[in-house]
Design a protein around this motif. Structure first.
Motif, PDB file in Angstrom:
ATOM      1  N   GLU A   1      12.472   3.928  -4.579  1.00 49.38           N
ATOM      2  CA  GLU A   1      12.667   4.931  -5.480  1.00 49.38           C
ATOM      3  C   GLU A   1      11.530   5.754  -5.293  1.00 49.38           C
ATOM      4  OE1 GLU A   1      12.125   5.831 -10.105  1.00 49.38           O
ATOM      5  OE2 GLU A   1      13.444   3.994  -9.598  1.00 49.38           O
ATOM      6  N   TYR A   2      11.915   7.177  -5.022  1.00 50.86           N
ATOM      7  CA  TYR A   2      10.772   8.062  -4.705  1.00 50.86           C
ATOM      8  C   TYR A   2      11.234   9.448  -5.206  1.00 50.86           C
ATOM      9  CZ  TYR A   2      13.912   9.691  -0.890  1.00 50.86           C
ATOM     10  OH  TYR A   2      15.115  10.255  -0.371  1.00 50.86           O
ATOM     11  N   ASP A   3      10.121  10.489  -5.291  1.00 50.80           N
ATOM     12  CA  ASP A   3      10.410  11.652  -5.832  1.00 50.80           C
ATOM     13  C   ASP A   3      10.739  12.710  -4.640  1.00 50.80           C
ATOM     14  OD1 ASP A   3      10.336  14.516  -6.828  1.00 50.80           O
ATOM     15  OD2 ASP A   3       7.796  13.960  -7.281  1.00 50.80           O
TER      16      ASP A   3
ATOM     17  N   GLN B   1      10.021   5.944   7.851  1.00 47.95           N
ATOM     18  CA  GLN B   1       8.817   6.058   8.847  1.00 47.95           C
ATOM     19  C   GLN B   1       7.615   5.085   8.189  1.00 47.95           C
ATOM     20  OE1 GLN B   1       6.936   9.617   9.811  1.00 47.95           O
ATOM     21  NE2 GLN B   1       6.676   8.948  11.891  1.00 47.95           N
ATOM     22  N   LEU B   2       7.568   5.216   6.911  1.00 50.00           N
ATOM     23  CA  LEU B   2       6.481   4.730   6.221  1.00 50.00           C
ATOM     24  C   LEU B   2       6.545   2.887   6.187  1.00 50.00           C
ATOM     25  CD1 LEU B   2       5.789   6.594   3.011  1.00 50.00           C
ATOM     26  CD2 LEU B   2       4.133   6.261   4.830  1.00 50.00           C
TER      27      LEU B   2
ATOM     28  N   ASN C   1       0.988  -1.226   0.025  1.00 49.15           N
ATOM     29  CA  ASN C   1      -0.110   0.167  -0.108  1.00 49.15           C
ATOM     30  C   ASN C   1       0.916   1.304  -0.127  1.00 49.15           C
ATOM     31  OD1 ASN C   1      -2.452  -1.433  -0.098  1.00 49.15           O
ATOM     32  ND2 ASN C   1      -2.471  -1.648   1.923  1.00 49.15           N
ATOM     33  N   ILE C   2       1.988   1.306   0.444  1.00 48.03           N
ATOM     34  CA  ILE C   2       2.968   2.169   0.551  1.00 48.03           C
ATOM     35  C   ILE C   2       3.247   2.987  -1.044  1.00 48.03           C
ATOM     36  CG2 ILE C   2       5.358   3.119   0.652  1.00 48.03           C
ATOM     37  CD1 ILE C   2       5.461   1.519   3.302  1.00 48.03           C
ATOM     38  N   ARG C   3       3.219   2.016  -1.986  1.00 49.55           N
ATOM     39  CA  ARG C   3       3.168   2.203  -3.428  1.00 49.55           C
ATOM     40  C   ARG C   3       2.121   3.266  -3.815  1.00 49.55           C
ATOM     41  NH1 ARG C   3       4.277  -3.672  -4.381  1.00 49.55           N
ATOM     42  NH2 ARG C   3       6.443  -3.728  -4.672  1.00 49.55           N
ATOM     43  N   GLU C   4       1.020   3.487  -3.009  1.00 44.74           N
ATOM     44  CA  GLU C   4       0.091   4.198  -3.340  1.00 44.74           C
ATOM     45  C   GLU C   4       0.332   5.886  -3.000  1.00 44.74           C
ATOM     46  OE1 GLU C   4      -2.467   3.378  -5.277  1.00 44.74           O
ATOM     47  OE2 GLU C   4      -1.547   1.289  -5.590  1.00 44.74           O
TER      48      GLU C   4
ATOM     49  N   ARG D   1       7.661   5.932  -6.145  1.00 44.96           N
ATOM     50  CA  ARG D   1       7.772   5.238  -7.599  1.00 44.96           C
ATOM     51  C   ARG D   1       7.803   4.064  -7.661  1.00 44.96           C
ATOM     52  NH1 ARG D   1       7.261   7.909 -12.095  1.00 44.96           N
ATOM     53  NH2 ARG D   1       9.113   6.919 -13.011  1.00 44.96           N
ATOM     54  N   LYS D   2       8.782   3.333  -6.761  1.00 44.02           N
ATOM     55  CA  LYS D   2       8.868   1.931  -6.852  1.00 44.02           C
ATOM     56  C   LYS D   2       9.474   1.277  -5.741  1.00 44.02           C
ATOM     57  CE  LYS D   2      11.855   0.877 -10.232  1.00 44.02           C
ATOM     58  NZ  LYS D   2      12.671   0.404 -11.041  1.00 44.02           N
TER      59      LYS D   2
END
Length: 87
Positions: A46-48, A59-60, A24-27, A32-33
C-alpha cells in the motif's frame, strides 16, 4: 494523499538479507504498508500514489532481492455496455 495497493506474486522465498531489505522499504516516504502472504506467495504493498508509482514499488522490491514474478490484478473493470438499438 491517494492510497493505492498493488499485489505481486513472487517465486523463491526471500532470503534473510532480502527480508531485511524489504523491511527497510517501509522507511521509504510514501510506502504505507507491506504484507506478505506466504501460502499464496504474494506481497501486497500500500503506497501513496502522489509520492510513488507502481514501477517504482516494483523496482524497490526487485532491488531488495525479492523474486517478483508477476503483478496480480486486484480487480477487473466491468465490460462497457452498449446501448440497446432504438426501435
Amino acid at each position: 494523499m491517494t492510497q493505492v495497493e498493488v499485489l505481486y506474486r513472487y517465486g523463491a522465498t526471500p532470503s534473510e538479507s532480502a527480508t531485511l531489505a524489504i523491511a527497510n522499504i517501509r522507511e521509504v516516504y510514501g510506502v504505507r504498508k507491506i504484507v506478505f502472504h506466504e501460502a499464496e506467495k504474494t506481497v501486497r504493498v500500500e503506497y501513496d500514489s502522489t509520492r510513488l508509482t507502481e514501477p517504482v514499488i516494483h523496482q524497490l522490491l526487485r532491488r531488495a532481492g525479492l523474486d517478483v514474478v508477476e503483478k496480480v490484478q486486484l480487480y477487473t473493470l466491468p465490460e462497457p455496455v452498449e446501448p440497446a438499438p432504438a426501435a
